[in-house]
Every structure is written in structure tokens, then in C-alpha cells.
Design a protein around this motif. Structure first.
Motif, PDB file in Angstrom:
ATOM      1  N   LEU A 297       7.569  11.777   5.601  1.00 20.00           N
ATOM      2  CA  LEU A 297       7.296  10.691   6.536  1.00 20.00           C
ATOM      3  C   LEU A 297       7.936   9.385   6.106  1.00 20.00           C
ATOM      4  O   LEU A 297       8.404   8.600   6.939  1.00 20.00           O
ATOM      5  CB  LEU A 297       5.782  10.495   6.681  1.00 20.00           C
ATOM      6  N   PHE A 298       7.970   9.140   4.791  1.00 23.60           N
ATOM      7  CA  PHE A 298       8.411   7.830   4.315  1.00 23.60           C
ATOM      8  C   PHE A 298       9.760   7.872   3.587  1.00 23.60           C
ATOM      9  O   PHE A 298      10.501   6.897   3.641  1.00 23.60           O
ATOM     10  CB  PHE A 298       7.332   7.230   3.408  1.00 23.60           C
ATOM     11  N   ASN A 299      10.104   8.971   2.941  1.00 20.30           N
ATOM     12  CA  ASN A 299      11.386   9.033   2.241  1.00 20.30           C
ATOM     13  C   ASN A 299      12.563   9.247   3.174  1.00 20.30           C
ATOM     14  O   ASN A 299      13.663   8.762   2.916  1.00 20.30           O
ATOM     15  CB  ASN A 299      11.379  10.160   1.199  1.00 20.30           C
ATOM     16  N   SER A 300      12.359   9.981   4.262  1.00 20.01           N
ATOM     17  CA  SER A 300      13.476  10.255   5.172  1.00 20.01           C
ATOM     18  C   SER A 300      13.738   9.106   6.133  1.00 20.01           C
ATOM     19  O   SER A 300      14.617   9.204   6.986  1.00 20.01           O
ATOM     20  CB  SER A 300      13.210  11.543   5.968  1.00 20.01           C
ATOM     21  N   SER A 301      12.992   8.017   6.023  1.00 17.95           N
ATOM     22  CA  SER A 301      13.211   6.859   6.900  1.00 17.95           C
ATOM     23  C   SER A 301      13.948   5.727   6.194  1.00 17.95           C
ATOM     24  O   SER A 301      14.112   4.649   6.759  1.00 17.95           O
ATOM     25  CB  SER A 301      11.857   6.323   7.401  1.00 17.95           C
ATOM     26  N   ALA A 302      14.419   5.994   4.956  1.00 18.21           N
ATOM     27  CA  ALA A 302      15.029   4.920   4.179  1.00 18.21           C
ATOM     28  C   ALA A 302      16.366   4.473   4.768  1.00 18.21           C
ATOM     29  O   ALA A 302      16.694   3.293   4.747  1.00 18.21           O
ATOM     30  CB  ALA A 302      15.226   5.381   2.726  1.00 18.21           C
ATOM     31  N   THR A 303      17.168   5.403   5.287  1.00 20.50           N
ATOM     32  CA  THR A 303      18.496   5.079   5.806  1.00 20.50           C
ATOM     33  C   THR A 303      18.629   5.624   7.219  1.00 20.50           C
ATOM     34  O   THR A 303      18.857   6.827   7.401  1.00 20.50           O
ATOM     35  CB  THR A 303      19.598   5.667   4.904  1.00 20.50           C
ATOM     36  N   LEU A 304      18.503   4.777   8.206  1.00 21.51           N
ATOM     37  CA  LEU A 304      18.573   5.230   9.592  1.00 21.51           C
ATOM     38  C   LEU A 304      19.975   5.659   9.985  1.00 21.51           C
ATOM     39  O   LEU A 304      20.141   6.496  10.876  1.00 21.51           O
ATOM     40  CB  LEU A 304      18.089   4.126  10.528  1.00 21.51           C
ATOM     41  N   THR A 305      21.006   5.093   9.340  1.00 23.26           N
ATOM     42  CA  THR A 305      22.377   5.472   9.684  1.00 23.26           C
ATOM     43  C   THR A 305      22.663   6.932   9.354  1.00 23.26           C
ATOM     44  O   THR A 305      23.537   7.543   9.960  1.00 23.26           O
ATOM     45  CB  THR A 305      23.374   4.571   8.939  1.00 23.26           C
ATOM     46  N   ALA A 306      21.956   7.488   8.388  1.00 19.20           N
ATOM     47  CA  ALA A 306      22.137   8.900   8.017  1.00 19.20           C
ATOM     48  C   ALA A 306      20.817   9.641   8.156  1.00 19.20           C
ATOM     49  O   ALA A 306      20.527  10.560   7.393  1.00 19.20           O
ATOM     50  CB  ALA A 306      22.678   9.003   6.594  1.00 19.20           C
ATOM     51  N   TRP A 307      20.037   9.276   9.164  1.00 21.36           N
ATOM     52  CA  TRP A 307      18.687   9.827   9.286  1.00 21.36           C
ATOM     53  C   TRP A 307      18.697  11.339   9.459  1.00 21.36           C
ATOM     54  O   TRP A 307      17.924  12.046   8.823  1.00 21.36           O
ATOM     55  CB  TRP A 307      17.983   9.173  10.489  1.00 21.36           C
ATOM     56  N   ALA A 308      19.566  11.852  10.312  1.00 18.35           N
ATOM     57  CA  ALA A 308      19.591  13.297  10.562  1.00 18.35           C
ATOM     58  C   ALA A 308      19.978  14.066   9.305  1.00 18.35           C
ATOM     59  O   ALA A 308      19.398  15.118   8.995  1.00 18.35           O
ATOM     60  CB  ALA A 308      20.551  13.619  11.697  1.00 18.35           C
ATOM     61  N   VAL A 309      20.950  13.542   8.556  1.00 22.08           N
ATOM     62  CA  VAL A 309      21.366  14.201   7.311  1.00 22.08           C
ATOM     63  C   VAL A 309      20.209  14.238   6.328  1.00 22.08           C
ATOM     64  O   VAL A 309      19.916  15.275   5.704  1.00 22.08           O
ATOM     65  CB  VAL A 309      22.583  13.473   6.700  1.00 22.08           C
ATOM     66  N   VAL A 310      19.530  13.104   6.191  1.00 23.94           N
ATOM     67  CA  VAL A 310      18.395  13.045   5.273  1.00 23.94           C
ATOM     68  C   VAL A 310      17.270  13.964   5.748  1.00 23.94           C
ATOM     69  O   VAL A 310      16.593  14.604   4.935  1.00 23.94           O
ATOM     70  CB  VAL A 310      17.893  11.593   5.139  1.00 23.94           C
ATOM     71  N   ALA A 311      17.076  14.064   7.057  1.00 25.72           N
ATOM     72  CA  ALA A 311      16.026  14.941   7.593  1.00 25.72           C
ATOM     73  C   ALA A 311      16.276  16.392   7.196  1.00 25.72           C
ATOM     74  O   ALA A 311      15.344  17.117   6.823  1.00 25.72           O
ATOM     75  CB  ALA A 311      15.956  14.809   9.110  1.00 25.72           C
ATOM     76  N   PHE A 312      17.540  16.820   7.246  1.00 25.39           N
ATOM     77  CA  PHE A 312      17.863  18.192   6.840  1.00 25.39           C
ATOM     78  C   PHE A 312      17.745  18.356   5.331  1.00 25.39           C
ATOM     79  O   PHE A 312      17.309  19.405   4.845  1.00 25.39           O
ATOM     80  CB  PHE A 312      19.264  18.571   7.318  1.00 25.39           C
ATOM     81  N   LEU A 313      18.141  17.330   4.569  1.00 22.19           N
ATOM     82  CA  LEU A 313      17.972  17.412   3.113  1.00 22.19           C
ATOM     83  C   LEU A 313      16.502  17.469   2.736  1.00 22.19           C
ATOM     84  O   LEU A 313      16.123  18.134   1.761  1.00 22.19           O
ATOM     85  CB  LEU A 313      18.639  16.205   2.441  1.00 22.19           C
TER      86      LEU A 313
END
Length: 426
Positions: A297-313
Motif C-alpha cells: 500500500l505504501f511502498n509502491s506509491s513512492a514513484t508515480l512515474t514508474a508506478w506500474a513497474v513498481v506494482a509488478f515488482l
């Protein structure tokens, strides 16, 4: 042979009436607190975009508020449901019956990511305060779904196969501990460790030559970043080898020892007379899923420009947390039921090693991404090795995620064979 002498005795006893009342009251109090916090967050979520000035980070703030509102509503509602069932002294529904098929979660995850990207695209297509306000309302719900689906999907997989005897109440307690108790305790411990780490580093810097010049330069960069909201210089500084080495020691050595000790601690309180391997494993998985749920919920919202990439990671990170929850669940079962405490120690070391490997690779990959962001016009001779390193690191993360997923499946299947045939899900 008496049933109490079996290695995996069936759960035949139910908690006493006073224990049920106390447990129900505690769950009711926790539900009230979570629902109150969720409603307050939802209220700020609605009001803030209309009261904040343009370009003031409304989307980022609403993302956190939306996560808190969703967390409070989801867990608060579940605890309220189970508190009512407990206080009325009714049997809690079996965990295997509450989840839809895992394929439903997989489809919902891709839909949430696609709609989240579409919501973020609104901000780039229509500039201005009105676009930011729309995104601040539209994007957070899809972020919440994309963050919460992976841990719940893994929990659903385990519950379908192991939860035919375990109740939703026990599963919710384990999940709630991972999402609320373990994360809170870990944050407090890690903050204290970070303070000590910073103090030691500051003392070491003060003893180094030209330390005052370095401190003054860092202070100037921080003030400039705060004034201009341009953090590229700080990000580049954090990717320097000595600084990165210090962050690696903290994130890949100290943090795993703390989090793996706390994540599945709830399984330590099992009743050895009534707990089977399937129960301990399921509760360990639930605790790991809860921990991953909160982090997502909170770690994947750090960088919105790469949000989808972070969501998959974060899917891989969730697998790591759930796999370690399964490992520690098996470890606590071996210690508390089988009286083999050495198995718990081995499980702990394996979990720490897996967590440390994941954190180290992810951190170096993040540092590598900072290089590309801070130096977009770097020569090819410099970027080519960085690209090769990024591909190698991504391969490492995918390999670790695959190993973790394989371990979850193997653990569930091995525990499933200990269940009587009538209790196995089809």
C-alpha cells in the motif's frame, strides 16, 4: 493410538466461553478503531484536493489517505464481522469458503493496473489544477486494488487447500497481525536501528578528514532540494558506493533480521494440542500476506512515474514475504508441537537470507534506475554496462520470486497430504 498422540491431532476443542467473550471484545475494539481511522482518512481524502493549492503534491497525499481509508474499511469491517460472530458464540465460517478462485484475483490485478495507468494518464493529457484534482480522486482506488490483490491471491490459494478446518477468525487474526502488529513493531525497531546507524555514521564522518566540508555540502543540497523540490542531486548522492554500501548494510542485513523475527510471531501462540501443520502453515502464510499487504500500500506509491513497474515488482516482494511466512509457520510448528526448536532457528536463518537477498538486489536495481534518471544523456559506453547490470538484477529478482512461489506451492501441498481425505479441497 489416542488422538492426542498423533503428530497432527485434529482440532476438536473449542475455546471456552470467557475466552470467546474476551476475544470478541478485543476484535470489536480494534474494529471500531480501524473504522474510525478509515473514516477520518476518507474525510480528508474528499476535502484535501479542494483546499490544497495547485501542484502541491495532492495526488501523493491522497494516495496515502486512500490507502489508510481502504485499510481501515477493509480490516475494520472484517474484524467487526468476526467480533459479532464471536460474541454471539457462533462458529466462524471455514477459511476455504470465503475466497473466489485465484484466477479471479489475477484478472482483477491486471485490470487494476491498466485502469490505474489510465487514471495517471489524465494528469499528463490535461495539465492544471483540475486534472490533478481528478487524478487525486480517481487513481488511489486502483492503487489500493493493485497493492492488495497479490497478497490476498496467495492467501486464497493456501486457504482453498488448507483452510477447510481453519476458521476465518484465526486467519483474520494472523493476517491482521502481519498487516498491523508486525509492521508497527518492525517500524519502531527499524527507526531505532536507523537512529543508531546514523549516530555511528555521523561519529565516523566527524573523525574523517574534510568532514565539515562534506557535511556543509550535504546540508546545502538538502536545503536546495527542499526549496526547489528537485531531489536529483540527493538521489545521485545516495547512489555513491560508500553511501549505497551503508544503505545495503541497513536494508539487507539489519532489516531482515528484525522483520523475519516479527512477521509470523503470531504462530508462536498456537495450542500444541490442537494445531496441525496445515493450520500453522496457513497462519504463517496469512501473516506474511498481511505484512506484504501493508508494504504494498505504501511502498509502491513512492514513484508515480514508474508506478506500474513498481506494482509488478511488489508482486515479487509479496511472494518473498508469503514464502517466508510459510517457512516460519513450519518452523514454529516444529518448535511448539514437535519440540524441535533447532528447526525454528534454521527456518529463521533461511527466511533472513531470502529476505536479505531480495532487498540487496532490489536496492542495487533502484540505485541503477536513479543513474538513468539523473543522467539521461550519458554516453553509450556508460549506459550499456548499466543496462546489462539492470537486466542481470531483474533476472535475479525473477529467479527469487519463482523460487519463493515454488516453495509456497510445495509447502502447501506437503501440508495438504496431512489432512484427512474428507477435509481436502477438490
Amino acid at each position: 493410538m489416542d488422538s492426542s498422540q498423533l503428530p497432527n491431532p485434529p482440532i476438536s476443542e473449542t475455546p471456552s466461553r470467557p475466552a470467546l467473550v474476551v476475544g470478541g471484545v478485543w476484535m470489536l475494539a480494534l474494529a471500531a478503531f480501524l473504522l474510525f481511522c478509515g473514516m477520518c482518512s476518507a474525510l480528508f481524502y474528499i476535502i484535501l484536493p479542494f483546499t490544497s493549492p495547485a501542484n502541491s503534491g495532492t495526488v501523493d497525499t491522497n494516495l496515502a489517505l486512500g490507502a489508510l481509508a481502504g485499510l481501515g474499511a477493509l480490516l475494520g469491517g472484517l474484524f467487526l464481522w468476526q467480533s459479532v460472530v464471536t460474541l454471539r458464540q457462533r462458529d466462524s465460517i471455514k477459511a476455504a469458503r470465503v475466497f473466489p478462485p485465484v484466477l479471479v484475483f489475477i484478472a482483477l490485478f491486471f485490470v487494476a493496473v491498466a485502469l490505474g495507468l489510465a487514471a495517471l494518464a489524465l494528469q499528463s493529457l490535461a495539465r492544471g489544477a483540475s486534472a490533478a484534482t481528478v487524478v487525486a480522486f480517481v487513481f488511489p482506488p486502483w492503487h489500493f486494488l493493485a497493492a492488495s490483490i497479490p497478497p490476498i491471491a496467495l492467501l486464497a490459494y493456501a486457504a482453498h487447500r488448507l483452510g477447510v478446518a481453519s476458521s476465518v477468525r484465526a486467519l483474520l487474526v494472523a493476517f491482521g497481525w502481519g498487516a498491523l502488529g508486525a509492521t508497527t513493531a518492525a517500524i519502531v525497531a527499524e527507526v531505532l536501528l536507523a537512529i543508531g546507524f546514523v549516530v555511528i555514521t555521523a561519529v565516523a564522518l566527524s573523525l574523517a578528514p574534510n568532514s565539515q566540508q562534506f557535511i556543509d555540502q550535504l546540508k546545502t543540497q538538502l536545503e536546495l532540494a527542499q526549496r526547489t523540490r528537485d531531489y536529483s542531486a540527493i538521489e545521485q548522492w545516495m547512489s555513491d558506493p560508500p553511501v549505497l554500501a551503508g544503505i545495503l548494510v541497513y536494508a539487507a542485513v539489519l532489516v531482515p533480521f528484525v522483520e523475519e523475527a516479527l512477521k509470523a510471531l503470531v504462530v508462536a501462540f498456537i495450542d500444541p494440542r490442537r494445531t496441525r501443520l496445515a493450520d500453522a502453515l496457513l497462519w504463517g502464510i496469512a501473516a506474511g500476506a498481511g505484512f506484504g499487504f501493508f508494504e504494498n500500500l505504501f511502498n509502491s506509491s513512492a514513484t508515480l512515474t514508474a508506478w506500474a513497474v513498481v506494482a509488478f515488482l511488489r508482486v515479487g516482494a509479496t511472494i518473498m514475504h508469503v514464502a517466508n511466512g510459510a517457512t516460519m509457520g513450519r518452523g514454529w510448528y516444529a518448535a511448539r508441537v514437535e519440540r524441535r526448536w533447532s528447526r525454528l532457528f534454521i527456518a529463521y536463518l533461511v527466511s533472513v537470507f531470502f529476505h536479505a537477498a531480495w532487498n540487496a538486489i532490489a536496492l542495487v536495481l533502484s540505485s541503477n534506475a536513479v543513474f538513468f534518471i539523473s543522467q539521461p544523456n550519458a554516453p553509450r559506453t556508460t549506459t550499456l554496462p548499466a543496462i546489462m547490470l539492470a537486466l542481470a538484477l531483474l533476472t535475479g529478482l525473477v529467479t527469487l520470486a519463482a523460487l519463493g512461489l515454488g516453495w509456497i506451492v510445495r509447502s502447501v501441498r506437503s501440508a495438504q497430504t496431512d489432512l484427512p481425505s474428507l477435509e481436502r479441497s477438490e
